[in-house]
Design a protein around this motif. Structure first.
Motif, PDB file in Angstrom:
ATOM      1  N   LYS A 194       0.807  -1.218   0.000  1.00 27.65           N
ATOM      2  CA  LYS A 194       0.000   0.000   0.000  1.00 27.65           C
ATOM      3  C   LYS A 194       0.841   1.270   0.000  1.00 27.65           C
ATOM      4  CE  LYS A 194      -4.308  -1.605   2.110  1.00 27.65           C
ATOM      5  NZ  LYS A 194      -5.270  -1.320   3.203  1.00 27.65           N
TER       6      LYS A 194
ATOM      7  N   TYR B 140      -0.030   3.472  -3.074  1.00 28.82           N
ATOM      8  CA  TYR B 140      -1.466   3.301  -2.851  1.00 28.82           C
ATOM      9  C   TYR B 140      -2.267   3.431  -4.144  1.00 28.82           C
ATOM     10  CZ  TYR B 140      -5.978   3.537  -0.497  1.00 28.82           C
ATOM     11  OH  TYR B 140      -7.262   3.268  -0.084  1.00 28.82           O
TER      12      TYR B 140
ATOM     13  N   TYR C 138      -1.971   0.258  -6.100  1.00 27.23           N
ATOM     14  CA  TYR C 138      -2.809  -0.769  -5.479  1.00 27.23           C
ATOM     15  C   TYR C 138      -4.260  -0.609  -5.917  1.00 27.23           C
ATOM     16  CZ  TYR C 138      -5.758  -2.525  -1.634  1.00 27.23           C
ATOM     17  OH  TYR C 138      -6.757  -3.105  -0.895  1.00 27.23           O
TER      18      TYR C 138
ATOM     19  N   GLY D 264      -4.030  -5.995  -0.170  1.00 28.90           N
ATOM     20  CA  GLY D 264      -3.160  -4.869   0.140  1.00 28.90           C
ATOM     21  C   GLY D 264      -2.385  -5.123   1.421  1.00 28.90           C
TER      22      GLY D 264
ATOM     23  N   GLU E  82      -3.700   6.136   5.662  1.00 29.86           N
ATOM     24  CA  GLU E  82      -5.139   5.907   5.579  1.00 29.86           C
ATOM     25  C   GLU E  82      -5.811   6.377   6.866  1.00 29.86           C
ATOM     26  OE1 GLU E  82      -6.395   2.087   3.462  1.00 29.86           O
ATOM     27  OE2 GLU E  82      -4.318   1.640   4.035  1.00 29.86           O
TER      28      GLU E  82
END
Length: 283
Positions: free
Chosen positions: A150, A153, A156, A174, A279
């Motif tokens: 990730k 990102y 992904y 992930g 995140e």
């Protein structure tokens, strides 16, 4: 550890495993492996019976101003690292096998919607190269799962969307970013930093953490957060391409009502371009 150099050779191993009802985890790489790559393999091993890692420096994902020929090739060391985590097989194809008619005539996989911004904007054609080679490798290996880090990102998300859109029979997993003790994301590009720069580069993750803390604390002025972060990095000597608060699924600019966010950053320290993200789940 088994080694395969051709599609036919690789498929003999795969068919044998499938005949014995063994599941397969696949981790595609460009080599120059580090702990982050090994964590992907270990994740795959925790979920499947067999693990396959490919090593192929893909010319299709390099732009005209990116030096394909100088990408580090460390095959002997890579094989040692793969053996250290008991990877079952390494697949090392040649460009002539994967692109027998050259790059100009190869069919392309273009993933819509997620590839126009961020890395897609700064590296035109990059994600077409990534999606095309990954789709080819998925068709060759036919894995049950494939694990992607990730740290990249956007990549992904692109691969996950491609697999969904094309109904590919593979689950995309992930894996969380591995980090140095300082917080610096593990990356092939870290080798271009000197020791002092590695310490300085840890500011990237601290800035992401600060942005996350502000958002979790209730700040909804994302533009202000982005500006403060970019200014902080600039004052420390970084040249930032983007620092953006996004919806974690669409990568569109986040709105105050979004609950799943990701903050994406790419910035340069000296000549080295570094990517990272964090995140945020507001549920």
């Amino acid at each position: 550890m088994n080694q395969a150099y051709s599609v036919s050779e690789l498929r003999q191993y795969i068919q044998h495993w499938k005949d014995h009802q063994q599941s397969i985890a696949f981790i595609p790489t460009m080599g120059n492996l580090h702990q982050g790559h090994l964590s992907l393999i270990e994740k795959g091993q925790s979920l499947c019976d067999r693990s396959i890692c490919s090593i192929f420096v893909n010319p299709m994902q390099f732009g005209p101003n990116e030096d394909f020929n100088h990408y580090p090739r460390t095959l002997d060391k890579d094989i040692e690292l793969l053996e250290s985590v008991a990877c079952d097989l390494v697949y090392m194809p040649t460009a002539s096998e994967l692109y027998p008619q050259g790059l100009e005539k190869i069919s392309q996989v273009i993933v819509t919607d997620l590839t126009e911004t961020f890395e897609g904007a700064h590296r035109p054609g990059h994600f077409t190269g990534v999606a095309t080679i990954v789709a080819k490798l998925f068709n060759i290996v036919k894995p049950d799962i494939s694990v992607f880090g990730k740290k990249d990102y956007q990549q992904y998300c692109v691969i996950k969307k491609m697999a969904q859109d094309l109904n590919l029979d593979v689950e995309i997993i992930g894996q969380e970013t591995t980090r140095e003790p300082s917080g610096l994301a593990t990356s092939t590009r870290n080798q271009y930093l000197n020791e002092e720069q590695k310490l300085e580069a840890a500011l990237i993750y601290r800035t992401l953490q600060d942005a996350s803390d502000k958002i979790i604390g209730g700040e909804k002025n994302f533009a202000l957060i982005e500006k403060q972060a970019t200014d902080r990095l600039s004052q420390a000597g970084f040249d930032t391409d983007y620092f953006n608060v996004c919806n974690a699924d669409t990568l569109k600019p986040a709105t105050p009502g979004d609950k799943k966010l990701v903050v994406l950053v790419t910035t340069r320290l000296g000549d080295t371009r570094l990517l990272d993200n964090i995140e945020i789940d507001l549920w």
